[in-house]
Design an enzyme around this catalytic site. Sequence first.
Site, PDB file in Angstrom:
ATOM      1  N   GLY A 113       3.170  -3.060  -7.393  1.00 14.10           N
ATOM      2  CA  GLY A 113       3.546  -1.960  -7.427  1.00 14.10           C
ATOM      3  C   GLY A 113       4.666  -1.593  -6.641  1.00 14.10           C
ATOM      4  N   SER A 142      -1.025  -7.390  -8.231  1.00  8.41           N
ATOM      5  CA  SER A 142      -1.316  -6.647  -7.218  1.00  8.41           C
ATOM      6  C   SER A 142      -1.414  -5.536  -6.815  1.00  8.41           C
ATOM      7  CB  SER A 142      -1.598  -8.282  -6.124  1.00  8.41           C
ATOM      8  OG  SER A 142       0.279  -7.816  -5.876  1.00  8.41           O
ATOM      9  N   LYS A 143      -1.224  -5.092  -5.230  1.00  7.50           N
ATOM     10  CA  LYS A 143      -0.939  -4.210  -4.456  1.00  7.50           C
ATOM     11  C   LYS A 143       1.071  -3.975  -4.483  1.00  7.50           C
ATOM     12  CE  LYS A 143      -0.907  -0.626  -1.160  1.00  7.50           C
ATOM     13  NZ  LYS A 143       0.562  -0.120  -1.423  1.00  7.50           N
ATOM     14  N   ARG A 144       1.168  -5.187  -4.454  1.00  8.83           N
ATOM     15  CA  ARG A 144       2.553  -5.774  -4.238  1.00  8.83           C
ATOM     16  C   ARG A 144       3.135  -5.716  -5.198  1.00  8.83           C
ATOM     17  NH1 ARG A 144       2.381 -10.413  -1.703  1.00  8.83           N
ATOM     18  NH2 ARG A 144      -0.651 -10.609  -1.914  1.00  8.83           N
TER      19      ARG A 144
END
Length: 533
Positions: free
Chosen positions: A287, A283-285
């Site tokens: 990253g 997920s973006k989190r």
Amino acid sequence: MVRSARLSANFNSQPPKPDFTTMERKVRVRFAPSPTGPLHIGGVRTALYNYLFARQNGGDMILRIEDTDSNRFVPGAEDYINEALGWLGIGIDEGVREGGAYGPYKQSERRGIYREHVRMLLDAGKAYIAFDTPEELEKARASKPNFQYDASTRLGMRNSLSLPAEEVKRLIDEGHQYVVRFLIEPGRDVEVNDLIRGKVTINSSILDDKVLYKSADDLPTYHLANIVDDHLMEVSHVIRGEEWLPSAPLHVLLYEAFGWTDTMPAFVHLPLLLKPDGKGKLSKRDGDRLGFPVFPLEWHDPKSGDISSGYRETGYLPQAVVNFLALLGWNPGDDTEIMSMDELIRRFSLDHCSKAGARFAFEKCKWFNHEYVMAMSGTELAGYFKPIMLAHGVNPADFSDEYIAAALEMVKGRVNLLPELWDQARFFFAAPEEYAEKDIRKRWKAETPALMEKLIEIIQNLPSMASKEAEEVVLGWITDNGYHMGNVMNAFRLAVVGECKGPHMFDISELMGRDETIRRIRLAIDRIPQPAE
Ligand code: GLU
């Protein structure tokens, strides 16, 4: 497990169907993103696999913009998709910008086509009109646990199956909003043949009567638009992320309802991209948490103004990103890792795609980048380095191309990401303004300035600044005089570089030349404070 897509034995319990994998049909694939934000790195992997497969089979690569969800439309997202694919070298044969014989390639421009196909299903009794308001649907859900709009409930709802025909006509004429739902027959086994996963069977009773069209915005939903377009665009293989696998049985039923089963594309659902650590989907989190980009290019959110980092701006080379992504879910069958786009096109095969999720080991992407940086000449790297110089206030025009290339050649082995070229090579372009504190303490002794004066004299009289020759003379001088090798050489380095690290000292002094080398030693003698006695 590695599965051979060409082994029809996998599917021999099926009624005979054309085996599209044997190239009876022109390979046509599509990448079909929805412009709801920046393209995620997982979407890039999907685009890449489609591209590799198309190129390998002499097929066509279509870029279709699936923008039927007007609520989620984000300005700039379509341009972003084009720019990202362009940066990565993922070529498009047919699309909004490229044109082609099957256009328009943007779904919001195909309303008439969808309207006509919704009509076909309604006329054939494969779909029906439903008037239930959001409140009514809410009530139905509240009244029955696990309520699903399907064969068991649809007659209790307000639709063209439960209401008299005149009532249906009246409601439409009066302008009531409605949706068109797909009439799913319960109790049927629906088979999806996936070229990676094999046969997946589900019972149609678990499917609900999906909404295919909404009168409110005169637009189809994803499912209808996707199927109609894949059919009309003669798509041979649907290669997409695993998250679309649950939709596939519905898509199979839609092909059937339209009578298109014989030309149904082959399905290929790519493995999930997993978190670099722990369990679950990337997920973006992750990253943000671990410090790597999840988008190919930097993204400026038009609403919030937030900036998300991109691979390009962080200093990755597109070839490295492509190589890294290609191996997330596919392997060449041996342990080759470094592969150019051409080589990937040659070697790619669905047989070597895995079902199991692929861990997004971003450190490996840095490693690929390092390898690609290493493989580039100083001259090639200079193309990337000159803008970095400018950004640091140094004019590349003040140096010859040969000088810049030679400097980069010397430091490239110490670099993973492009901006690190500056950290490693900056001293070639300006004398140190500061000298590393701890190196001064360790290497700049009371006797150092006098020694450095002598070194200047030696350098002045060197017959040649060529690395080998200079090294021989200077080291000979140090040894003959019984000086401490480490102290002299490190003081020399501290003066020229500003700290006690970097490439081979005599390679540096050869490239900088006699005058600059001497100038820097003088500067250091003047600037580095004498140690307190
Ligand atoms: N528009 C869908 C997406 O955003 C397409 C999925 C598919 O390839 O069918 O990914």
